[in-house]
Design an enzyme around this catalytic site. Structure first.
Site, PDB file in Angstrom:
ATOM      1  N   CYS A   9       0.869  -1.180   0.000  1.00  0.00           N
ATOM      2  CA  CYS A   9       0.000   0.000   0.000  1.00  0.00           C
ATOM      3  C   CYS A   9       0.903   1.227   0.000  1.00  0.00           C
ATOM      4  O   CYS A   9       2.069   1.144  -0.406  1.00  0.00           O
ATOM      5  CB  CYS A   9      -0.975  -0.027   1.179  1.00  0.00           C
ATOM      6  SG  CYS A   9      -0.196  -0.030   2.818  1.00  0.00           S
ATOM      7  N   ASN A  12       2.332   1.382   4.367  1.00  0.00           N
ATOM      8  CA  ASN A  12       2.625   0.095   5.033  1.00  0.00           C
ATOM      9  C   ASN A  12       2.337   0.145   6.544  1.00  0.00           C
ATOM     10  O   ASN A  12       2.993  -0.512   7.325  1.00  0.00           O
ATOM     11  CB  ASN A  12       4.073  -0.362   4.778  1.00  0.00           C
ATOM     12  CG  ASN A  12       4.375  -1.814   5.165  1.00  0.00           C
ATOM     13  OD1 ASN A  12       5.502  -2.144   5.507  1.00  0.00           O
ATOM     14  ND2 ASN A  12       3.390  -2.691   5.129  1.00  0.00           N
ATOM     15  N   CYS A  14      -1.353   0.697   7.410  1.00  0.00           N
ATOM     16  CA  CYS A  14      -2.799   0.445   7.545  1.00  0.00           C
ATOM     17  C   CYS A  14      -3.229  -0.786   6.741  1.00  0.00           C
ATOM     18  O   CYS A  14      -3.432  -1.861   7.303  1.00  0.00           O
ATOM     19  CB  CYS A  14      -3.616   1.673   7.111  1.00  0.00           C
ATOM     20  SG  CYS A  14      -3.263   3.163   8.082  1.00  0.00           S
ATOM     21  N   ARG A  15      -3.366  -0.640   5.417  1.00  0.00           N
ATOM     22  CA  ARG A  15      -3.988  -1.708   4.622  1.00  0.00           C
ATOM     23  C   ARG A  15      -3.103  -2.933   4.443  1.00  0.00           C
ATOM     24  O   ARG A  15      -3.545  -4.062   4.672  1.00  0.00           O
ATOM     25  CB  ARG A  15      -4.409  -1.158   3.248  1.00  0.00           C
ATOM     26  CG  ARG A  15      -5.536  -0.158   3.328  1.00  0.00           C
ATOM     27  CD  ARG A  15      -5.649   0.631   2.054  1.00  0.00           C
ATOM     28  NE  ARG A  15      -4.494   1.497   1.851  1.00  0.00           N
ATOM     29  CZ  ARG A  15      -4.278   2.236   0.775  1.00  0.00           C
ATOM     30  NH1 ARG A  15      -5.149   2.191  -0.219  1.00  0.00           N
ATOM     31  NH2 ARG A  15      -3.209   3.009   0.688  1.00  0.00           N
ATOM     32  N   SER A  16      -1.853  -2.730   3.984  1.00  0.00           N
ATOM     33  CA  SER A  16      -1.044  -3.923   3.648  1.00  0.00           C
ATOM     34  C   SER A  16      -0.637  -4.747   4.878  1.00  0.00           C
ATOM     35  O   SER A  16      -0.619  -5.977   4.784  1.00  0.00           O
ATOM     36  CB  SER A  16       0.161  -3.565   2.769  1.00  0.00           C
ATOM     37  OG  SER A  16       1.060  -2.703   3.420  1.00  0.00           O
ATOM     38  N   ASP A 124      -8.258   3.808   1.408  1.00  0.00           N
ATOM     39  CA  ASP A 124      -7.279   4.135   2.444  1.00  0.00           C
ATOM     40  C   ASP A 124      -8.012   4.639   3.695  1.00  0.00           C
ATOM     41  O   ASP A 124      -8.693   5.667   3.634  1.00  0.00           O
ATOM     42  CB  ASP A 124      -6.349   5.222   1.893  1.00  0.00           C
ATOM     43  CG  ASP A 124      -5.162   5.461   2.795  1.00  0.00           C
ATOM     44  OD1 ASP A 124      -5.179   4.985   3.955  1.00  0.00           O
ATOM     45  OD2 ASP A 124      -4.225   6.130   2.349  1.00  0.00           O
TER      46      ASP A 124
END
Ligand code: 4NP
Length: 157
Positions: A9, A12, A14-16, A124
């Protein structure tokens, strides 16, 4: 050798990292031999743990994200991984620019693994509230489930 997957993301944090732990738990549950990592296209959070809200949403669902540390994606990741999974379309475009000409890794968009969501990005949650992080968790767990199905089908027999 284990199949190797990298989620990417922007930050690195939050999402990934949430996708990383969701897929690690799903593949472990199913006994699939997969190595999973995550990285960011940006460099702002190198060495940082996930965002506190990411750690909190994982904890609410019984998972520990606190030990992960952010790193920036590198060109040689395209040699080290089988799949590089972009969390959104901007991440995908940034990764295309970074990819060496003869990349081993297959670059994919995370939600392409879910038929009804092909072409979409995982939003995001960084500027959002706890509900945004809950939506991210729901999306990464759905992605992890579908991806584990695909890996299981590929590695069978
Ligand atoms: P992520 O979210 O890409 O899901 O980790 C973000 C984290 C940090 C920033 C942007 C997005 N940032 O601008 O610092």
């Amino acid at each position: 050798m284990a199949f190797r997957i990298l989620f990417v993301c922007l930050g690195n944090i939050c999402r990934s990292p949430l996708a990383e732990i969701a897929l690690r738990e799903e593949t472990t549950r199913r006994g699939l031999d997969v190595q999973i990592d995550s990285a960011g296209t940006g460099d702002w959070h190198i060495g940082d743990p996930p965002d506190p809200r990411s750690i909190a949403v994982a904890a609410r669902h019984g998972s520990d994200a606190s030990l992960l540390r952010a790193r920036q994606v590198q060109p040689d990741d395209f040699e080290r991984f089988d799949w590089i999974i972009a969390m959104d379309r901007q991440n995908f475009a940034d990764l295309q620019s970074l990819a060496p000409a003869q990349a081993k890794a297959e670059l994919r968009l995370a939600l392409d693994v879910i038929d009804q969501r092909k072409g979409e990005g995982v939003a995001d949650p960084y500027h959002g509230d706890d509900a945004a992080f809950e939506r991210t968790w729901a999306e990464v767990t759905a992605i992890a489930m579908a991806m584990a199905d695909e890996i299981a089908a590929q590695t069978k027999g």
